[in-house]
Write a protein that holds these residues in place. Structure first.
Motif, PDB file in Angstrom:
ATOM      1  N   CYS A  61     -34.577 -16.418 -51.465  1.00  0.00           N
ATOM      2  CA  CYS A  61     -33.903 -15.320 -52.167  1.00  0.00           C
ATOM      3  C   CYS A  61     -34.120 -14.006 -51.422  1.00  0.00           C
ATOM      4  N   GLY A  62     -33.259 -13.061 -51.723  1.00  0.00           N
ATOM      5  CA  GLY A  62     -33.374 -11.732 -51.152  1.00  0.00           C
ATOM      6  C   GLY A  62     -34.049 -10.782 -52.122  1.00  0.00           C
ATOM      7  N   VAL A  63     -34.621  -9.706 -51.601  1.00  0.00           N
ATOM      8  CA  VAL A  63     -35.240  -8.663 -52.409  1.00  0.00           C
ATOM      9  C   VAL A  63     -34.818  -7.310 -51.832  1.00  0.00           C
ATOM     10  N   ASP A  64     -34.461  -6.399 -52.729  1.00  0.00           N
ATOM     11  CA  ASP A  64     -34.153  -5.019 -52.332  1.00  0.00           C
ATOM     12  C   ASP A  64     -35.184  -4.123 -53.017  1.00  0.00           C
ATOM     13  N   TYR A  65     -36.057  -3.514 -52.242  1.00  0.00           N
ATOM     14  CA  TYR A  65     -37.133  -2.672 -52.763  1.00  0.00           C
ATOM     15  C   TYR A  65     -36.730  -1.190 -52.830  1.00  0.00           C
ATOM     16  N   LEU A  66     -35.436  -0.896 -52.867  1.00  0.00           N
ATOM     17  CA  LEU A  66     -34.966   0.494 -52.761  1.00  0.00           C
ATOM     18  C   LEU A  66     -35.660   1.442 -53.731  1.00  0.00           C
ATOM     19  N   HIS A  67     -35.729   1.095 -55.019  1.00  0.00           N
ATOM     20  CA  HIS A  67     -36.323   1.992 -56.015  1.00  0.00           C
ATOM     21  C   HIS A  67     -37.680   1.502 -56.508  1.00  0.00           C
ATOM     22  N   TYR A  68     -38.247   0.534 -55.836  1.00  0.00           N
ATOM     23  CA  TYR A  68     -39.486  -0.077 -56.302  1.00  0.00           C
ATOM     24  C   TYR A  68     -40.625   0.949 -56.338  1.00  0.00           C
ATOM     25  N   GLY A  69     -41.277   1.065 -57.483  1.00  0.00           N
ATOM     26  CA  GLY A  69     -42.430   1.944 -57.626  1.00  0.00           C
ATOM     27  C   GLY A  69     -42.107   3.406 -57.825  1.00  0.00           C
ATOM     28  N   ARG A  70     -40.833   3.753 -58.010  1.00  0.00           N
ATOM     29  CA  ARG A  70     -40.508   5.180 -58.127  1.00  0.00           C
ATOM     30  C   ARG A  70     -41.067   5.799 -59.398  1.00  0.00           C
ATOM     31  N   PHE A  82     -35.690  -4.225 -47.344  1.00  0.00           N
ATOM     32  CA  PHE A  82     -35.243  -5.590 -47.623  1.00  0.00           C
ATOM     33  C   PHE A  82     -36.277  -6.636 -47.203  1.00  0.00           C
ATOM     34  N   ALA A  83     -36.267  -7.748 -47.937  1.00  0.00           N
ATOM     35  CA  ALA A  83     -37.117  -8.888 -47.575  1.00  0.00           C
ATOM     36  C   ALA A  83     -36.413 -10.175 -47.974  1.00  0.00           C
ATOM     37  N   VAL A  84     -36.725 -11.250 -47.250  1.00  0.00           N
ATOM     38  CA  VAL A  84     -36.309 -12.597 -47.635  1.00  0.00           C
ATOM     39  C   VAL A  84     -37.572 -13.338 -48.057  1.00  0.00           C
ATOM     40  N   VAL A  85     -37.490 -14.044 -49.197  1.00  0.00           N
ATOM     41  CA  VAL A  85     -38.636 -14.796 -49.712  1.00  0.00           C
ATOM     42  C   VAL A  85     -38.278 -16.282 -49.715  1.00  0.00           C
ATOM     43  N   TYR A  86     -39.164 -17.091 -49.139  1.00  0.00           N
ATOM     44  CA  TYR A  86     -38.981 -18.536 -49.043  1.00  0.00           C
ATOM     45  C   TYR A  86     -40.003 -19.207 -49.964  1.00  0.00           C
ATOM     46  N   HIS A  87     -39.534 -20.113 -50.823  1.00  0.00           N
ATOM     47  CA  HIS A  87     -40.412 -20.848 -51.741  1.00  0.00           C
ATOM     48  C   HIS A  87     -40.504 -22.283 -51.253  1.00  0.00           C
ATOM     49  N   CYS A  98     -45.333 -19.303 -50.806  1.00  0.00           N
ATOM     50  CA  CYS A  98     -44.256 -18.326 -50.607  1.00  0.00           C
ATOM     51  C   CYS A  98     -44.432 -17.669 -49.252  1.00  0.00           C
ATOM     52  N   LEU A  99     -43.327 -17.481 -48.569  1.00  0.00           N
ATOM     53  CA  LEU A  99     -43.301 -16.670 -47.355  1.00  0.00           C
ATOM     54  C   LEU A  99     -42.421 -15.464 -47.632  1.00  0.00           C
ATOM     55  N   ARG A 100     -42.843 -14.288 -47.170  1.00  0.00           N
ATOM     56  CA  ARG A 100     -42.016 -13.094 -47.305  1.00  0.00           C
ATOM     57  C   ARG A 100     -41.878 -12.455 -45.928  1.00  0.00           C
ATOM     58  N   ALA A 101     -40.623 -12.275 -45.522  1.00  0.00           N
ATOM     59  CA  ALA A 101     -40.343 -11.656 -44.227  1.00  0.00           C
ATOM     60  C   ALA A 101     -39.524 -10.396 -44.458  1.00  0.00           C
ATOM     61  N   TYR A 102     -40.047  -9.256 -44.035  1.00  0.00           N
ATOM     62  CA  TYR A 102     -39.335  -7.989 -44.178  1.00  0.00           C
ATOM     63  C   TYR A 102     -38.296  -7.857 -43.065  1.00  0.00           C
ATOM     64  N   LEU A 103     -37.146  -7.267 -43.425  1.00  0.00           N
ATOM     65  CA  LEU A 103     -36.042  -7.130 -42.488  1.00  0.00           C
ATOM     66  C   LEU A 103     -35.797  -5.666 -42.153  1.00  0.00           C
TER      67      LEU A 103
END
Length: 201
Positions: A61-70, A82-87, A98-103
């Motif tokens: 799955c994809g993740v968009d951290y644009l407003h994360y923690g604001r 952005f990040a891609v997460v592999y389960h 889980c693997l998380r790779a930032y793009l």
């Protein structure tokens, strides 16, 4: 961290070295933050090394951290958007990873893992469609959930909730047409009006 998780994290750091940038444990599961340019090498080792034996990819799955923690007292999160997460699942060892790779923010690209786990095909197409991530080497990277003429990526945090266009079938033209959005933006949270403290005559 349990002994099993410690062994898994230690084995991963031994095998991948500086390619593992962080290790997290949450809800009984290990997450490895990895360098996105090493994704093929890492995933192939996770599948083929008997100490890992992650035979299946359960999700991507994809993740968009644009407003994360604001809203956090510490302020907004810093780092890539952005990040891609592999389960992954190891049936042999009965454990998950889980693997998380930032793009890159401007050009979110990563190599496709369909050559390692064929079932990643539609997962990667979904992340391409909804987030705009490009999976290099994917055999058929095209939209899977939205229309072929759709513009934008609806799971990005800056995509408007009401969308940008409306689609409807036109009986006269006998085809689907696109029009500007006609609905008014509105707040769907109910307004609560209390009469506490007011005297009634």
């Amino acid at each position: 961290m349990t002994d099993t998780h410690q062994d898994l994290a230690a084995h991963a750091q031994e095998k991948f070295g500086e390619s593992v940038t962080a290790v997290h444990e949450f809800a009984g599961q290990i997450t490895l933050d990895i360098r996105h340019d090493r994704i093929i090498e890492i995933c192939r080792t996770l599948r083929d090394d008997p100490g890992f034996a992650f035979e299946q990819i359960m999700d991507l799955c994809g993740v968009d951290y644009l407003h994360y923690g604001r809203e956090s007292p510490a302020g907004p999160r810093k780092g890539p958007r952005f990040a891609v997460v592999y389960h992954l699942l190891s049936i042999s060892h009965n454990r998950r990873l889980c693997l998380r790779a930032y793009l890159d923010d401007e050009s979110p690209m990563i190599a496709s893992v369909t050559g390692i786990w064929n079932s990643a095909n539609w997962y990667e197409r979904e992340a391409f469609d909804l987030f705009g991530f490009v999976f290099e080497g994917h055999p058929d990277l095209r939209r899977i959930l939205t229309d072929y003429g759709f513009i934008g990526h609806p799971f990005r945090k800056d995509f408007p909730l009401i969308g940008r266009v409306e689609m409807r079938y036109d009986a006269e033209k006998q085809r689907v047409i696109y029009e500007p959005v006609s609905i008014e933006p509105r707040v769907l949270v109910p307004r609560v009006i209390r009469e506490e403290g007011f005297a009634k005559d």
